[in-house]
Design an enzyme around this catalytic site. Structure first.
Site, PDB file in Angstrom:
ATOM      1  N   ARG A  28       9.509  -8.673  -3.051  1.00 38.29           N
ATOM      2  CA  ARG A  28      10.414  -8.818  -1.908  1.00 38.29           C
ATOM      3  C   ARG A  28      11.602  -9.706  -2.238  1.00 38.29           C
ATOM      4  O   ARG A  28      12.719  -9.464  -1.783  1.00 38.29           O
ATOM      5  CB  ARG A  28       9.629  -9.349  -0.696  1.00 38.29           C
ATOM      6  N   ARG A 123      -1.030   8.925  -5.324  1.00 37.49           N
ATOM      7  CA  ARG A 123      -1.111   8.080  -4.121  1.00 37.49           C
ATOM      8  C   ARG A 123      -0.255   8.650  -2.982  1.00 37.49           C
ATOM      9  O   ARG A 123       0.871   9.093  -3.207  1.00 37.49           O
ATOM     10  CB  ARG A 123      -0.717   6.646  -4.470  1.00 37.49           C
ATOM     11  N   SER A 168      -0.962  -1.472   7.000  1.00 35.25           N
ATOM     12  CA  SER A 168      -0.382  -1.504   5.663  1.00 35.25           C
ATOM     13  C   SER A 168       0.956  -2.217   5.678  1.00 35.25           C
ATOM     14  O   SER A 168       1.888  -1.820   6.384  1.00 35.25           O
ATOM     15  CB  SER A 168      -0.202  -0.070   5.145  1.00 35.25           C
ATOM     16  N   ASP A 315      -7.167  -6.405  -1.608  1.00 39.44           N
ATOM     17  CA  ASP A 315      -7.040  -6.360  -3.075  1.00 39.44           C
ATOM     18  C   ASP A 315      -8.148  -7.156  -3.778  1.00 39.44           C
ATOM     19  O   ASP A 315      -8.295  -7.071  -4.998  1.00 39.44           O
ATOM     20  CB  ASP A 315      -5.671  -6.903  -3.504  1.00 39.44           C
TER      21      ASP A 315
HETATM   22  C1  S3P Z   1       1.100  -4.873  -0.662  1.00 37.17           C
HETATM   23  C2  S3P Z   1       0.359  -4.359   0.373  1.00 37.17           C
HETATM   24  C3  S3P Z   1      -1.017  -3.867   0.221  1.00 37.17           C
HETATM   25  C4  S3P Z   1      -1.653  -4.321  -1.078  1.00 37.17           C
HETATM   26  C5  S3P Z   1      -0.721  -4.171  -2.236  1.00 37.17           C
HETATM   27  C6  S3P Z   1       0.546  -4.987  -2.012  1.00 37.17           C
HETATM   28  C7  S3P Z   1       2.473  -5.329  -0.390  1.00 37.17           C
HETATM   29  O1  S3P Z   1      -1.001  -2.449   0.243  1.00 37.17           O
HETATM   30  O2  S3P Z   1      -2.844  -3.627  -1.318  1.00 37.17           O
HETATM   31  O3  S3P Z   1      -1.336  -4.609  -3.432  1.00 37.17           O
HETATM   32  O4  S3P Z   1       3.039  -6.059  -1.217  1.00 37.17           O
HETATM   33  O5  S3P Z   1       3.022  -4.977   0.655  1.00 37.17           O
HETATM   34  P1  S3P Z   1      -0.969  -1.629   1.626  1.00 37.17           P
HETATM   35  O6  S3P Z   1       0.275  -1.968   2.325  1.00 37.17           O
HETATM   36  O7  S3P Z   1      -0.978  -0.175   1.231  1.00 37.17           O
HETATM   37  O8  S3P Z   1      -2.197  -2.022   2.356  1.00 37.17           O
END
Ligand code: S3P
Length: 434
Positions: A28, A123, A168, A315
């Site tokens: 980010r 994915r 998510s 994770d």
């Molecule tokens: C993340 C969000 C999560 C996480 C990924 C990193 C992020 O995924 O599993 O390793 O940086 O926004 P999801 O948003 O698909 O849950």
């Protein structure tokens, strides 16, 4: 390093560790710095393969970025400064890069094509491409836009009120990034709270974001002001040492500078519930809270894990499964179907690889059942290119009798490039043969 042979540790794990920067926050920082106006600096950046893919994408979009180890300097010229890339944007193994890039490119008046590696190709992208289409973005991709390669032409984005079917942060962040550029207001509601690094960091870049419970609201046509970001240590990387410290006899580990954002600390709650000797001492709280965490060898007990805590530890489930194998009693993990669409199907890979080491573990549709009290024996296992599986298997090898060979061990570089060096420093007697 394709293949790595590890032996169990002769002694406990003792020492102080600084884990690398948080992966989610590093992505980010580069993204927001690239679309802000002015010079952004990032300290504590994670120089892992995933975050380097994000830098590479923005360089192809014309942003000047210099990166030296964990320091990054970005000269942003706002979203209007991005230029049509002459090459495909390749996100490598990084789901966060591709899904958030769709949001970044939602209003750019040019064509971009995004691809990734074999894991990314499997994915699902619909969770992001569908709401973005609703906002007016032109997106085409394999199987109706659900899989890479995906191409996107931004423009004329309008705000939406979106109720996400999944908790998510990638979905939420992509829609918010599109919403920033949209006509009108964008509102995202999620079924459970996912990590909120986007909301926190957008505020640091001068954006107005409102958060109420599970709903985030922002007005469109807002611009970002460059700033200086300090990235805390990644709790998802610290998790491997937290579990190692708890399960390897005679251990005491101190982890400094770890990010303890409440949307990420499910691992601490779970270890506490399992009876671990864990202590958290707050260091700082600015954009993100930071702490020192101490863990000592513990007698763990099996527990049930499910519901709203899942997004807070999604994770960490592979390494929690290993902890559960060393606990007394059974651990049940449920409501974690999302694991099936991570870098690998993490329900299946965790079950398959831990079974090879002698763990009694069963897959369920949305999680797993782990029987505690397993003694592990070395064997040949495989990360299947999934960094978190590779690191979990390396910690498992510390407990296993004899030698453990980890195939595709190099995958740890996605999020933790110096993992094996730190492991060798901490674990006396561990041998490594490539
Ligand atoms: C993340 C969000 C999560 C996480 C990924 C990193 C992020 O995924 O599993 O390793 O940086 O926004 P999801 O948003 O698909 O849950």
């Amino acid at each position: 390093m394709e293949k790595l042979v590890l032996t169990s540790t002769r002694t406990g794990l003792n020492g102080t560790i600084t884990v690398p920067g948080d992966k989610s926050i590093s992505h980010r920082a580069v993204m927001f710095g690239s679309i802000a106006k002015g010079k952004t600096t990032v300290q504590g950046f994670l120089p892992g393969e995933d975050c380097l893919s994000t830098i590479d994408c923005f360089r192809k979009l014309g942003v000047k970025i210099t990166q030296k180890e964990s320091f990054v300097e970005i000269e942003g010229d706002g979203l209007e400064g991005l230029i049509e890339p002459t090459d495909i944007l390749n996100v490598g193994n990084s789901g966060t890069t591709i899904r958030l890039m769709f949001g970044v490119l939602a209003n750019t008046p040019f064509h971009s094509c995004l691809i990734g590696d074999d894991s990314i190709a499997k994915r699902p992208m619909k969770r992001v491409t569908e709401p973005l289409r609703e906002m007016g973005v032109a997106i085409e991709g394999r199987q109706g836009g659900n899989y890479t390669p995906v191409s996107i032409r931004g423009g004329n984005v309008i705000g939406i009120h979106y109720t996400s079917p999944v908790a998510s942060a990638q979905v939420k962040s992509a829609i918010l990034l599109a919403g920033l550029q949209a006509e009108g207001e964008t509102i995202v509601t999620e079924p459970a709270k996912s990590r909120d690094h986007t909301e926190r960091m957008l505020r640091a870049f001068g954006v107005d974001v409102e958060v109420e419970g599970l709903t985030v609201t922002l007005k469109g046509k807002q611009s970002l002001r460059a700033t200086d970001i300090v990235v805390p240590g990644d709790i998802s990387s610290a998790a491997f040492w937290l579990v190692a410290g708890a399960v390897v006899p005679n251990s005491r580990l101190v982890l400094e500078g770890v990010g303890v954002n409440p949307t990420r600390t499910g691992i601490i709650d779970v270890l506490e519930q399992m009876g671990a000797n864990i202590h958290v001492e707050m260091e700082d709280e600015e954009v993100e809270p930071i702490a020192t965490i101490t863990i000592e060898t513990s007698s763990l007990r099996g527990i049930e894990i499910g519901g709203d805590i899942i997004p807070r530890l999604i994770d960490e489930i592979p390494i929690i499964a290993l902890a559960a194998s060393q606990a007394e009693g059974v651990t049940i993990i449920k409501d974690a179907k999302e694991l099936r669409v991570k870098e690998t199907d993490r329900i299946q890979t965790v079950v398959d690889e831990l079974t090879k080491l002698g763990v009694h573990i069963e897959a369920t549709e949305d999680g797993m059942k782990i029987y505690g009290g397993s003694s592990l024996s070395g064997n040949t296992v495989n990360s299947y290119g999934d960094h978190r599986i590779g690191m979990m298997l390396a910690i498992a090898s510390l407990l296993a009798k004899g030698e453990t060979t980890i195939e595709q061990a190099h995958s740890v570089a996605v999020s933790y490039p110096n993992f094996f060096e730190q492991l060798k420093e901490l674990a006396e007697g561990v041998k490594e043969n490539e």
